[in-house]
Write a protein that holds these residues in place. Structure first.
Motif, PDB file in Angstrom:
ATOM      1  N   ALA A  51       0.556  -1.419   0.203  1.00  0.00           N
ATOM      2  CA  ALA A  51       0.485   0.093  -0.058  1.00  0.00           C
ATOM      3  C   ALA A  51       1.368   1.422   0.147  1.00  0.00           C
ATOM      4  CB  ALA A  51      -0.884  -0.191   0.788  1.00  0.00           C
ATOM      5  N   ILE A  52       2.153   1.514   0.777  1.00  0.00           N
ATOM      6  CA  ILE A  52       2.827   2.488   1.416  1.00  0.00           C
ATOM      7  C   ILE A  52       3.088   2.239  -0.496  1.00  0.00           C
ATOM      8  CG2 ILE A  52       4.853   3.004   2.215  1.00  0.00           C
ATOM      9  CD1 ILE A  52       2.806   2.007   4.584  1.00  0.00           C
ATOM     10  N   LYS A  53       3.963   1.149  -0.711  1.00  0.00           N
ATOM     11  CA  LYS A  53       4.772   1.732  -2.013  1.00  0.00           C
ATOM     12  C   LYS A  53       4.025   2.358  -3.555  1.00  0.00           C
ATOM     13  CE  LYS A  53       7.696  -1.388  -5.311  1.00  0.00           C
ATOM     14  NZ  LYS A  53       8.266  -2.207  -5.301  1.00  0.00           N
ATOM     15  N   MET A  54       2.659   1.324  -3.570  1.00  0.00           N
ATOM     16  CA  MET A  54       1.805   1.983  -4.727  1.00  0.00           C
ATOM     17  C   MET A  54       1.130   2.809  -4.936  1.00  0.00           C
ATOM     18  SD  MET A  54       3.529  -0.630  -6.890  1.00  0.00           S
ATOM     19  CE  MET A  54       1.763  -0.519  -7.879  1.00  0.00           C
ATOM     20  N   GLY A  55       0.653   3.744  -3.457  1.00  0.00           N
ATOM     21  CA  GLY A  55      -0.373   4.465  -3.259  1.00  0.00           C
ATOM     22  C   GLY A  55      -0.016   5.810  -3.282  1.00  0.00           C
ATOM     23  N   ASP A  56      -0.589   7.176  -3.342  1.00  0.00           N
ATOM     24  CA  ASP A  56      -0.677   8.202  -3.786  1.00  0.00           C
ATOM     25  C   ASP A  56      -1.384   8.648  -2.154  1.00  0.00           C
ATOM     26  OD1 ASP A  56       0.829   8.661  -6.399  1.00  0.00           O
ATOM     27  OD2 ASP A  56      -0.949   8.354  -7.543  1.00  0.00           O
ATOM     28  N   ARG A  57      -2.187   7.776  -2.058  1.00  0.00           N
ATOM     29  CA  ARG A  57      -3.439   7.820  -1.029  1.00  0.00           C
ATOM     30  C   ARG A  57      -3.575   6.475  -0.926  1.00  0.00           C
ATOM     31  NH1 ARG A  57      -5.745  13.055  -1.007  1.00  0.00           N
ATOM     32  NH2 ARG A  57      -4.970  13.787  -2.749  1.00  0.00           N
ATOM     33  N   ILE A  58      -3.801   6.233   0.496  1.00  0.00           N
ATOM     34  CA  ILE A  58      -4.099   5.067   1.415  1.00  0.00           C
ATOM     35  C   ILE A  58      -5.467   5.215   2.284  1.00  0.00           C
ATOM     36  CG2 ILE A  58      -3.438   2.989   2.839  1.00  0.00           C
ATOM     37  CD1 ILE A  58      -0.595   3.837   1.917  1.00  0.00           C
ATOM     38  N   ALA A  59      -5.966   4.547   1.982  1.00  0.00           N
ATOM     39  CA  ALA A  59      -7.533   4.199   2.741  1.00  0.00           C
ATOM     40  C   ALA A  59      -7.276   3.108   3.742  1.00  0.00           C
ATOM     41  CB  ALA A  59      -9.097   4.357   2.217  1.00  0.00           C
ATOM     42  N   VAL A  60      -7.211   3.382   4.512  1.00  0.00           N
ATOM     43  CA  VAL A  60      -7.554   2.338   5.325  1.00  0.00           C
ATOM     44  C   VAL A  60      -8.796   1.453   5.996  1.00  0.00           C
ATOM     45  CG1 VAL A  60      -6.252   1.190   7.727  1.00  0.00           C
ATOM     46  CG2 VAL A  60      -4.965   2.659   6.661  1.00  0.00           C
ATOM     47  N   LEU A  61      -9.369   0.546   5.910  1.00  0.00           N
ATOM     48  CA  LEU A  61     -10.676   0.518   6.209  1.00  0.00           C
ATOM     49  C   LEU A  61     -10.039  -1.079   7.721  1.00  0.00           C
ATOM     50  CD1 LEU A  61     -12.335  -0.925   3.042  1.00  0.00           C
ATOM     51  CD2 LEU A  61     -12.399   1.416   4.134  1.00  0.00           C
TER      52      LEU A  61
END
Ligand SMILES: Nc1ncnc2c1ncn2[C@@H]1O[C@H](COP(=O)(O)OP(=O)(O)OP(=O)(O)O)[C@@H](O)[C@H]1O
Ligand SMILES: [Mg+2]
Length: 396
Positions: free
Chosen positions: A216-226
């Motif tokens: 997630a950290i590598k790929m995301g411009d933004r991350i939604a943690v559910l």
């Protein structure tokens, strides 16, 4: 797709924003929501990663975008248009979809697989073939795989075909549900990097599901943690998430090594280096000693006329009257200003000295990185770190 095709009214289009407004899903007969009151905005051309523990509603949230799962309440808009105004069949043609098990049709060739949506859209043979060729090139597969069947490709190659198939009609939005989950760690890293390079070119709006926070950290411009029940725990950039987890759940999920993860988001050039006490062969050692007196690093660095590091000067090297040409201590590792800080740290930890010269593109020394520099940096004003990190996309 080419501009000309666009002008001819092809299916392809520029990236579109995706907005969730208070979206809830309750499956028939369930006594709780799979997704509950989810609101988030994904700007056009960005990768938004949905991450969270198993069963927290990631796949459900994603599938409501192309209406393979219907929304119970709330609204999802693509490029400002509610998805409910478009038929599910049309949405599925318009939105690229990559699933974990790759899902290639085993009895169709690679070319036919990639051409799935163009066929549905009734593209003529030549246009379809050109697009397949173009996509094979884009995903770095040789043209001859076009006539093979999925079972004749490696898992990683099949996964790339899955990505190509999703891109075939140049969709404004891509949904990727654990797309690289089935691939071994080494190839996974390669395909992640490949996808990030591809994305830098194609700039799609991507919803990307994973349960792996590092991915997630590598790929995301933004991350939604559910969290369970499809409730949003935090929606933030990777740097914000690592710097400032919203609560204990996010903190646990991000993991105890978040300081290290933060280093993965930064380059050596983002950090204030120590000044290098430089020495040149033949120079008077008294001058070098004087320089060392005020330096943070205990040794002087012998450099050539272009300030390229040759080695560290030991006590014995300085015992003579002039600086020798061949110093006692190797300069390795020599770090590049563009190196990812986490990789630089790992090089430092393996080095003899725990100090490393940092060079610019021309190979000239610009400063010294040390373990102390990094630990001071991690302990320093967090806001400053954030400012650095937030300016940067996650690194490939
Ligand atoms: N078709 C369905 N009918 C009823 N309940 C469902 C259906 N699909 C999913 N669920 C339930 O909804 C919840 C969310 O499921 P979902 O598949 O969205 O989770 P997820 O976050 O993608 O999980 P995973 O990481 O395991 O893929 C789960 O409790 C699941 O059992
Ligand atoms: Mg899932």
């Amino acid at each position: 797709m080419t501009g000309q095709e666009a002008a001819e009214g092809g299916a392809g289009s520029a990236a579109a924003s995706v907005v969730f407004r208070d979206v809830t899903k309750r499956y028939p007969g369930a006594d709780s929501d799979a997704v509950s009151g989810l609101s988030l905005e994904v700007p056009a051309g960005e990768i938004c990663v949905l991450v969270g523990p198993s069963g927290c509603g990631k796949t459900t949230a994603m599938r409501m975008v192309n209406r393979t799962v219907e929304i119970t309440s709330g609204e999802i808009e693509i490029g400002g248009t509610p998805v409910t105004e478009t038929s599910p069949a049309e949405l599925r043609r318009e939105i690229g979809y990559v699933i974990q098990q790759i899902g290639l049709f085993p009895h169709r060739t690679i070319a036919q697989n990639i051409a799935t949506v163009p066929s549905l859209l009734g593209w003529d043979r030549q246009r379809t073939r050109d697009r397949v060729d173009e996509l094979l090139e884009l995903i770095s597969l040789p043209a001859e795989v076009a006539d093979r069947y999925p079972s004749q490709l490696s898992g990683g190659q099949q996964q790339r075909v899955g990505v190509a198939r999703a891109l075939a009609a140049d969709p404004p939005v891509m949904l990727m549900d654990e797309p690289f989950g089935a691939i071994d760690p080494i190839n996974r890293e390669r395909i992640q990097n490949e996808f990030l390079r591809l994305q830098a070119e194609i700039r799609k709006t991507v919803l990307f599901v994973t349960h792996d926070i590092d991915e997630a950290i590598k790929m995301g411009d933004r991350i939604a943690v559910l969290r369970e029940g499809g409730r949003l725990a935090q929606f933030a950039t990777p740097a914000e998430l690592l710097m400032d987890p919203a609560d204990e759940f996010v903190e646990d999920f991000v993991g105890a090594d978040r300081a290290l993860k933060r280093l993965a988001l930064m380059r050596v050039s983002d950090i204030d280096l120590w000044e290098a006490p430089l020495a040149f062969a033949g120079q008077d050692t008294a001058e070098v000693r004087a320089k060392l007196a005020g330096a943070e690093v205990p040794w002087a660095l012998l450099v050539d006329a272009g300030r390229k590091p040759i080695g560290w000067l030991s006590e014995r090297d300085l015992a003579a009257g002039t600086v020798p040409e061949r110093p006692g201590i190797s300069p390795d590792p020599i770090l590049d200003r563009d190196d990812v800080l986490r990789d630089a740290l790992s090089d430092l930890l393996q080095s003899q000295t725990h100090y490393a010269p940092v060079v610019d593109a021309a190979g000239a020394t610009t400063g010294i990185l040390s373990l102390d520099v990094i630990s001071d940096f991690l302990a320093s004003d967090e806001a400053k770190v954030e400012e650095h990190a937030a300016a940067d996309r996650p690194l490939a």
